[in-house]
Design a protein around this motif. Structure first.
Motif, PDB file in Angstrom:
ATOM      1  N   ARG A 103       0.827  -1.213   0.000  1.00 51.74           N
ATOM      2  CA  ARG A 103       0.000   0.000   0.000  1.00 51.74           C
ATOM      3  C   ARG A 103       0.856   1.254   0.000  1.00 51.74           C
ATOM      4  NH1 ARG A 103      -5.277  -1.150   1.341  1.00 51.74           N
ATOM      5  NH2 ARG A 103      -5.647   0.948   0.520  1.00 51.74           N
ATOM      6  N   SER A 104       2.023   1.189   0.676  1.00 54.09           N
ATOM      7  CA  SER A 104       2.911   2.356   0.703  1.00 54.09           C
ATOM      8  C   SER A 104       3.513   2.652  -0.662  1.00 54.09           C
ATOM      9  CB  SER A 104       4.031   2.129   1.727  1.00 54.09           C
ATOM     10  OG  SER A 104       4.888   1.078   1.303  1.00 54.09           O
ATOM     11  N   LEU A 105       3.551   1.641  -1.540  1.00 55.43           N
ATOM     12  CA  LEU A 105       4.046   1.836  -2.900  1.00 55.43           C
ATOM     13  C   LEU A 105       2.970   2.350  -3.840  1.00 55.43           C
ATOM     14  CD1 LEU A 105       6.211  -1.408  -3.285  1.00 55.43           C
ATOM     15  CD2 LEU A 105       7.036   0.942  -2.953  1.00 55.43           C
ATOM     16  N   GLY A 106       1.785   2.591  -3.292  1.00 53.66           N
ATOM     17  CA  GLY A 106       0.701   3.126  -4.105  1.00 53.66           C
ATOM     18  C   GLY A 106      -0.191   2.076  -4.730  1.00 53.66           C
ATOM     19  N   LEU A 107      -0.006   0.810  -4.357  1.00 58.66           N
ATOM     20  CA  LEU A 107      -0.846  -0.259  -4.908  1.00 58.66           C
ATOM     21  C   LEU A 107      -2.174  -0.314  -4.171  1.00 58.66           C
ATOM     22  CD1 LEU A 107       1.806  -3.139  -5.202  1.00 58.66           C
ATOM     23  CD2 LEU A 107       1.073  -1.544  -6.977  1.00 58.66           C
ATOM     24  N   GLY A 108      -3.245  -0.627  -4.889  1.00 62.70           N
ATOM     25  CA  GLY A 108      -4.542  -0.804  -4.270  1.00 62.70           C
ATOM     26  C   GLY A 108      -4.580  -2.091  -3.474  1.00 62.70           C
ATOM     27  N   TYR A 109      -5.653  -2.272  -2.684  1.00 62.05           N
ATOM     28  CA  TYR A 109      -5.742  -3.448  -1.826  1.00 62.05           C
ATOM     29  C   TYR A 109      -5.764  -4.728  -2.658  1.00 62.05           C
ATOM     30  CZ  TYR A 109      -7.620  -6.909   1.390  1.00 62.05           C
ATOM     31  OH  TYR A 109      -7.813  -8.052   2.125  1.00 62.05           O
ATOM     32  N   LEU A 110      -6.601  -4.760  -3.696  1.00 63.24           N
ATOM     33  CA  LEU A 110      -6.709  -5.975  -4.508  1.00 63.24           C
ATOM     34  C   LEU A 110      -5.405  -6.272  -5.240  1.00 63.24           C
ATOM     35  CD1 LEU A 110     -10.319  -5.639  -5.990  1.00 63.24           C
ATOM     36  CD2 LEU A 110      -9.541  -7.092  -4.106  1.00 63.24           C
ATOM     37  N   THR A 111      -4.741  -5.219  -5.733  1.00 60.45           N
ATOM     38  CA  THR A 111      -3.466  -5.412  -6.430  1.00 60.45           C
ATOM     39  C   THR A 111      -2.394  -5.920  -5.469  1.00 60.45           C
ATOM     40  OG1 THR A 111      -4.020  -3.600  -7.935  1.00 60.45           O
ATOM     41  CG2 THR A 111      -1.727  -4.300  -7.870  1.00 60.45           C
ATOM     42  N   THR A 112      -2.400  -5.377  -4.247  1.00 59.29           N
ATOM     43  CA  THR A 112      -1.444  -5.831  -3.238  1.00 59.29           C
ATOM     44  C   THR A 112      -1.656  -7.301  -2.908  1.00 59.29           C
ATOM     45  OG1 THR A 112      -1.374  -3.606  -2.264  1.00 59.29           O
ATOM     46  CG2 THR A 112      -0.583  -5.442  -0.905  1.00 59.29           C
ATOM     47  N   MET A 113      -2.933  -7.682  -2.767  1.00 57.31           N
ATOM     48  CA  MET A 113      -3.237  -9.080  -2.467  1.00 57.31           C
ATOM     49  C   MET A 113      -2.821  -9.988  -3.619  1.00 57.31           C
ATOM     50  SD  MET A 113      -4.533  -9.120   0.585  1.00 57.31           S
ATOM     51  CE  MET A 113      -5.381 -10.681   0.700  1.00 57.31           C
ATOM     52  N   ARG A 114      -3.106  -9.563  -4.846  1.00 67.87           N
ATOM     53  CA  ARG A 114      -2.858 -10.411  -6.012  1.00 67.87           C
ATOM     54  C   ARG A 114      -1.369 -10.542  -6.309  1.00 67.87           C
ATOM     55  NH1 ARG A 114      -2.355  -9.100 -11.373  1.00 67.87           N
ATOM     56  NH2 ARG A 114      -2.986  -6.960 -10.933  1.00 67.87           N
ATOM     57  N   CYS A 115      -0.618  -9.475  -6.165  1.00 66.04           N
ATOM     58  CA  CYS A 115       0.788  -9.480  -6.590  1.00 66.04           C
ATOM     59  C   CYS A 115       1.785  -9.786  -5.469  1.00 66.04           C
ATOM     60  CB  CYS A 115       1.148  -8.125  -7.212  1.00 66.04           C
ATOM     61  SG  CYS A 115       0.192  -7.719  -8.700  1.00 66.04           S
ATOM     62  N   ILE A 116       1.410  -9.522  -4.226  1.00 64.35           N
ATOM     63  CA  ILE A 116       2.370  -9.654  -3.132  1.00 64.35           C
ATOM     64  C   ILE A 116       1.959 -10.722  -2.122  1.00 64.35           C
ATOM     65  CG2 ILE A 116       3.471  -8.456  -1.206  1.00 64.35           C
ATOM     66  CD1 ILE A 116       3.273  -5.869  -2.800  1.00 64.35           C
ATOM     67  N   VAL A 117       0.734 -10.618  -1.608  1.00 67.92           N
ATOM     68  CA  VAL A 117       0.326 -11.454  -0.479  1.00 67.92           C
ATOM     69  C   VAL A 117      -0.046 -12.866  -0.914  1.00 67.92           C
ATOM     70  CG1 VAL A 117      -1.289 -11.683   1.430  1.00 67.92           C
ATOM     71  CG2 VAL A 117      -0.429  -9.428   0.792  1.00 67.92           C
ATOM     72  N   VAL A 118      -0.950 -12.982  -1.899  1.00 69.95           N
ATOM     73  CA  VAL A 118      -1.458 -14.303  -2.305  1.00 69.95           C
ATOM     74  C   VAL A 118      -0.343 -15.234  -2.793  1.00 69.95           C
ATOM     75  CG1 VAL A 118      -2.960 -15.505  -3.932  1.00 69.95           C
ATOM     76  CG2 VAL A 118      -3.785 -13.464  -2.751  1.00 69.95           C
ATOM     77  N   PRO A 119       0.606 -14.760  -3.635  1.00 70.60           N
ATOM     78  CA  PRO A 119       1.676 -15.681  -4.069  1.00 70.60           C
ATOM     79  C   PRO A 119       2.479 -16.261  -2.908  1.00 70.60           C
ATOM     80  CG  PRO A 119       1.622 -13.754  -5.484  1.00 70.60           C
ATOM     81  CD  PRO A 119       0.693 -13.472  -4.351  1.00 70.60           C
ATOM     82  N   GLN A 120       2.714 -15.454  -1.864  1.00 70.37           N
ATOM     83  CA  GLN A 120       3.455 -15.972  -0.713  1.00 70.37           C
ATOM     84  C   GLN A 120       2.609 -16.941   0.099  1.00 70.37           C
ATOM     85  OE1 GLN A 120       5.982 -13.009   1.462  1.00 70.37           O
ATOM     86  NE2 GLN A 120       4.948 -11.526   0.154  1.00 70.37           N
TER      87      GLN A 120
END
Length: 253
Positions: A156-173
């Motif tokens: 979120r601090s990088l300017g990503l939306g919640y869904l984008t953060t979940m899809r690109c960062i959180v879910v893969p991990q």
């Protein structure tokens, strides 16, 4: 000597032994009238129903898990009423589905909600998918909640939306951590396809029951059915193992 000739030879015996009688029962359950084709017709339906139910379960599970995780991870003092309403709906869905038997859900879907439908196998696939979605949601939510909240905050601090953060960062991990549990759920889903015969779904058990009704001998049709399901589960487990090894190999790089 082919299978039919061997069957006729054993059938001509006045007092066939155990193995001769076992062979004759197997012949009637598998070869006679090309009944093996019915098993494979049911196998095709079983695989199709599993794939459809799997897709429904994953989509529902991801949506419910994201909504519930987003609600639980809200900052203090921040309350989104729409998210709260969606979270309540998701909690009711998970509670009801996990709190009622799969068989009862199938009966309700087949004989109450879709009682006029003639596509019984797809009704069964929908019921299985809805059921699986509740369990997948809890598996994914557990994986998402186990991650450091700093991962989401960094996105979120990088300017990503919640869904984008979940899809690109959180879910893969989270996916790597929950893969074994997801694999077990998918194997359970595959085996649960045998239940759709109660709503006239034409999978393997449906045809096995029809063959039993003709031969009056239940052992071989049900044993063949069990072996076919076992082979499917072994194949799925093998594919899951390959995926897990590749994910572990990617972590070492």
């Amino acid at each position: 000597m082919n299978f039919s000739q061997l069957y006729e030879q054993f059938a001509a015996l006045e007092n066939p032994g155990f193995w001769q009688e076992a062979y004759m029962n197997f012949y009637r359950a598998w070869f006679e009238g090309n009944r093996w084709m019915q098993y494979f017709e049911g196998l095709g339906v079983t695989i199709l129903v599993t794939i459809i139910a799997l897709l429904i379960g994953v989509v529902l599970g991801v949506l419910v898990a994201v909504v519930r995780t987003g609600h639980d991870q809200q900052r203090k003092g921040h309350h989104n009423p729409i998210l709260a309403l969606l979270n309540m709906v998701c909690k009711v869905y998970v509670t009801v589905i996990r709190g009622t038997p799969m068989m009862v859900q199938l009966l309700i879907m087949g004989f109450v909600i879709f009682k006029s439908s003639r596509n019984h196998s797809m009704v069964g696939a929908l019921a299985l998918g809805i059921n699986s979605g509740a369990y997948v949601a809890e598996i994914i939510r557990g994986g998402l909640m186990s991650l450091d909240p700093g991962q989401t905050e960094a996105g979120r601090s990088l300017g990503l939306g919640y869904l984008t953060t979940m899809r690109c960062i959180v879910v893969p991990q989270a996916f790597k951590a929950i893969l074994p549990a997801l694999g077990n759920e998918f194997i359970t889903l595959l085996k649960d396809t045998s239940l759709i015969s109660v709503v006239a779904g034409t999978e393997i058990v449906y045809f096995a029951q029809a063959i039993v009704a003709r031969t009056y001998e239940p052992m071989w049709p049900y044993l063949i059915t069990a072996v076919m399901y076992l082979i499917l589960v072994l194949i799925f487990t093998w594919l899951q193992g390959i995926l897990e090894r590749r994910l572990r190999a990617s972590d070492r790089r």
